[in-house]
Design an enzyme around this catalytic site. Structure first.
Site, PDB file in Angstrom:
ATOM      1  N   ASP A   1       0.855  -1.172   0.000  1.00 50.44           N
ATOM      2  CA  ASP A   1       0.000   0.000   0.000  1.00 50.44           C
ATOM      3  C   ASP A   1       0.898   1.231   0.000  1.00 50.44           C
ATOM      4  O   ASP A   1       1.824   1.337   0.817  1.00 50.44           O
ATOM      5  CB  ASP A   1      -0.906   0.008   1.230  1.00 50.44           C
ATOM      6  CG  ASP A   1      -1.828   1.217   1.256  1.00 50.44           C
ATOM      7  OD1 ASP A   1      -2.899   1.146   0.646  1.00 50.44           O
ATOM      8  OD2 ASP A   1      -1.448   2.228   1.888  1.00 50.44           O
TER       9      ASP A   1
ATOM     10  N   ASP B   1      -4.358   2.361  -4.640  1.00 51.95           N
ATOM     11  CA  ASP B   1      -2.908   2.355  -4.431  1.00 51.95           C
ATOM     12  C   ASP B   1      -2.440   1.057  -3.774  1.00 51.95           C
ATOM     13  O   ASP B   1      -1.405   1.030  -3.105  1.00 51.95           O
ATOM     14  CB  ASP B   1      -2.478   3.559  -3.585  1.00 51.95           C
ATOM     15  CG  ASP B   1      -3.165   3.608  -2.219  1.00 51.95           C
ATOM     16  OD1 ASP B   1      -4.028   2.734  -1.964  1.00 51.95           O
ATOM     17  OD2 ASP B   1      -2.847   4.502  -1.417  1.00 51.95           O
TER      18      ASP B   1
END
Length: 347
Positions: A232, A275
């Site tokens: 992440d 993301d």
């Protein structure tokens, strides 16, 4: 035929049926080419059928299919039969061979016995001036975006000279081959779009799950280990809010390119959405191998990025799980890696 009036003269009328026979052969060839194009499973299968059809229409000792990559300036030979035919390979396209002229111009080319004979596609050296070695006929495979390749036939010295009729016959066959190749390319593109992320071109969530399941099946069968990294990009929302979505998208594309470059061809780097990214690591020798790759990935993807004239730096949280130590199935391993990632982010 019959006797004329008075019975002293026999009259007969003869008709040259060659054009009708030629038209019949051509019509049969067109029909067979169309059937072959719709029934083939891949390009080599189609070309084997077309080679047989061509042999009925055109004298040919050698039949070659050449595929053209105009961007790279290369030509490859996925299919070739006959004496002196090239083995499958790829090479730079020569400057002034008959094949180069066909591919670059998109126009057919016919050279006949007795004329000047440049380099032949079969790779035989050019003859001495004035020495007849055979006939060469090439027609382009024309697609919507340009020249895809060419079909080429050759005959040795002593065979009948190629005529315009032979060129027209080969053009009919080339049309079917070009249409088939374009359909195959279209299907490949659609399949790629269905299984890859539109922004980064990495495998998407569906392809990740498929490859992860396959890796676990193989690891279970062969008593191997599989690693999973769950990544992440920290505080990515701040970059989007500060610089706009175009900069954010460009950063994600650059991030994905670095991530893909960190892993082996047998591994899979994927974008799960937003993301978040994953990496499947196969053929691990021990649990510590995945940790080594995680540290390598973190160092590479965290280096500064030059995006739209900006120098951006990101940090990344990477969770880790290893089969079979951290879970026996896909869902358990994903939960473990996801939990590990959020623990690192919170800490």
């Amino acid at each position: 035929a019959g006797w004329a009036a008075g019975g002293r003269l026999w009259l007969a009328v003869a008709r040259d049926v060659t054009p009708w026979k030629r038209a019949g052969r051509l019509q049969s060839g067109v029909s067979r080419s169309s059937e072959a194009a719709h029934g083939a499973s891949d390009v080599p299968t189609l070309l084997r059928s077309v080679q047989s059809i061509i042999g009925d229409l055109i004298p040919a000792d050698t039949v070659v299919a050449a595929m053209y990559d105009a961007d790279r300036g290369t030509v490859s030979f996925p299919y070739a039969v006959g004496e002196g035919a090239p083995e499958p390979h790829e090479r730079e396209l020569s400057q002034d061979s008959p094949l180069a002229r066909v591919l670059r111009s998109g126009q057919p080319l016919l050279t006949r016995t007795g004329g000047p004979e440049p380099e032949l596609v079969s790779g035989r050296p050019p003859p001495q001036p004035g020495i007849a070695t055979g006939n060469w006929l090439g027609v382009p495979l024309l697609g919507r975006s340009g020249t895809l390749g060419a079909l080429v036939v050759e005959t040795a010295a002593g065979q009948d000279r190629y005529q315009q009729e032979h060129l027209e016959n080969l053009k009919f066959a080339s049309t079917q081959v070009a249409h088939f190749i374009e359909r195959a390319h279209d299907q490949d593109r659609l399949k790629h779009l269905a299984l890859h992320d539109l922004l980064t071109d990495l495998p998407n969530r569906a392809l990740f799950h498929d490859r992860f399941a396959m890796a676990l099946e193989r690891a279970t069968r062969d008593s191997e280990r599989v690693g999973l990294l769950y990544l992440d990009v920290d505080d990515f929302k701040r970059i989007n809010d500060s610089y706009g979505h175009e900069v954010g998208d460009a950063l994600l594309r650059a991030f994905a390119g670095r991530l893909a470059g960190c892993v082996r061809r047998c591994d899979t780097a994927a974008r799960m959405g937003g993301d978040e990214f994953t990496v499947v690591l196969t053929n691990l020798q021990g649990p510590s191998d995945a940790a080594v790759v995680r540290d390598k990935v973190r160092a590479i993807v965290s280096a500064p990025y030059d995006v739209a004239g900006l120098k951006l730096t990101v940090t990344v949280s990477i969770g880790l799980s290893v089969f079979p130590e951290d879970g026996q199935d896909r869902d358990a391993l994903i939960r473990h890696a996801d939990s590990d990632m959020y623990s690192l982010k919170a800490g």
